[in-house]
Design an enzyme around this catalytic site. Structure first.
Site, PDB file in Angstrom:
ATOM      1  N   ASP A 135      33.651  34.675  38.541  1.00  0.00           N
ATOM      2  CA  ASP A 135      33.521  35.103  39.949  1.00  0.00           C
ATOM      3  C   ASP A 135      33.994  36.543  40.108  1.00  0.00           C
ATOM      4  O   ASP A 135      33.389  37.331  40.841  1.00  0.00           O
ATOM      5  CB  ASP A 135      34.373  34.218  40.866  1.00  0.00           C
ATOM      6  CG  ASP A 135      34.014  32.755  40.802  1.00  0.00           C
ATOM      7  OD1 ASP A 135      33.315  32.270  41.694  1.00  0.00           O
ATOM      8  OD2 ASP A 135      34.458  32.096  39.847  1.00  0.00           O
ATOM      9  N   ASP A 185      35.100  30.865  44.154  1.00  0.00           N
ATOM     10  CA  ASP A 185      36.321  30.130  43.797  1.00  0.00           C
ATOM     11  C   ASP A 185      36.985  30.933  42.677  1.00  0.00           C
ATOM     12  O   ASP A 185      37.144  30.466  41.572  1.00  0.00           O
ATOM     13  CB  ASP A 185      36.024  28.690  43.370  1.00  0.00           C
ATOM     14  CG  ASP A 185      35.054  28.593  42.194  1.00  0.00           C
ATOM     15  OD1 ASP A 185      34.312  29.575  41.933  1.00  0.00           O
ATOM     16  OD2 ASP A 185      35.041  27.550  41.507  1.00  0.00           O
TER      17      ASP A 185
END
Length: 318
Positions: A15, A10
């Site tokens: 990330d 996400d």
């Protein structure tokens, strides 16, 4: 043979860091990146993932559109932490267009990639677990064909970072987390919130990491500026983090998938997710007394080789 990874993201700042660590490792083949709602709305996640791949010169890696909302819960985003766009609200006029996305959807892509590489794929989930839950609903045999599942999410001491007792990824789709921990009986490794806090790195390392003078390092410095200001506030350090430091949550899950010896201490235990509690919804339940009578035990990470972890981070921005 290279380790085959699917990374379900996400894409917020951590990330992005996790993707870059995976791409920098010569022993890893990233089969694809699947995108899910979470840190920011799905459209931003898709754009952000392509931005990260562009700075790494790896736009050849397929990116798939996944679930835009949780199975049942209300949508939850982390704009205050990652910036409203998920990457620090830094303008990028040259960002790749969404026409680069694969036509196939994320859930179908996960099933296809695993079926094409039975027993070889390590699925790394750094987002709410909606895509991963939907995949096993569509193909119940999927877990037995996976080599392993690595999750960043959950908690072991009811210490929340989103609600009183809940970690963000599990709170953002608690039903999905419950399904995944119930249905995925392959080897499962979990990097929890408290684990990432206790294995955080000094801010002095972060300074060195971002000062490498490369395009990747400059990109990371720009997108992480907002988050760094946020996490260095007295409130955040006092209330959320077990000891001040640079905590790149999602990287721990990817790093463990890449290097089987990185985790130096872990605990084997059955787990589930609380779905009904007023204050505890989304909390990971750790069954030390074996009252759940679950045969499948997950491996909860406790300690990592921090020097090796630093090396992996440094390599990601070279």
């Amino acid at each position: 043979m290279k380790k085959k990874l699917i990374i379900d993201v996400d894409t917020g700042v951590d990330d992005a860091q996790a993707i870059m660590v995976a791409l920098a490792n010569p022993d890893v083949e990233v089969l694809g990146i699947t995108c899910c709602h979470g840190n920011t709305p799905l459209e931003n996640v898709l754009k952000n993932t392509l931005r990260v791949l562009k700075v790494c010169n790896r736009l050849d890696i397929p990116v798939y559109r996944g679930c835009a909302e949780p199975l049942l819960a209300r949508k939850l985003h982390a704009g205050d932490f990652h910036g409203k766009d998920g990457l620090g609200d830094v303008p990028d006029p040259d960002a790749p267009g969404l026409e680069l996305l694969q036509k196939e959807k994320a859930v179908q892509a996960i099933i296809k990639m695993v079926n094409e590489n039975p027993g070889q794929v390590r699925l790394v989930a750094t987002a709410p677990l909606t895509n991963v839950a939907m995949a096993v609903k569509l193909d119940p045999s999927l877990p037995e064909k996976l080599k392993a599942l690595y999750i960043m999410g959950g908690n072991t001491e009811s210490r929340g970072n989103t609600t009183v007792c809940g970690e963000f990824n599990f709170v953002a789709d608690s039903e999905a987390a419950h399904i995944v921990l119930d249905r995925y009986t392959c080897p499962t490794y979990i990097a929890t919130w408290e684990f990432s806090c206790r294995n955080s790195l000094p801010w002095s390392f972060c300074d060195t990491w971002l000062a490498q003078g490369t395009d990747k390092a400059r990109f990371m410095e720009r997108i992480s500026c907002h988050t760094r200001k946020m996490v260095q506030t007295e409130r955040y350090q006092k209330e959320l983090v077990s000891g001040p430091g640079f905590n790149t949550c999602d990287v721990y899950a990817v790093a463990a998938a890449i290097d089987d010896t990185l985790v130096t201490e872990s605990e084997q235990v059955a787990v589930t997710v609380e779905l009904e509690g007023t204050y505890t919804r989304g909390m990971m339940v750790v069954d030390h007394m074996d009252l759940l009578k679950k045969k499948h035990k997950v491996s909860i990470m406790k300690k990592v080789d921090l020097e090796r972890f630093k090396q992996m981070l440094m390599a990601a921005l070279k």
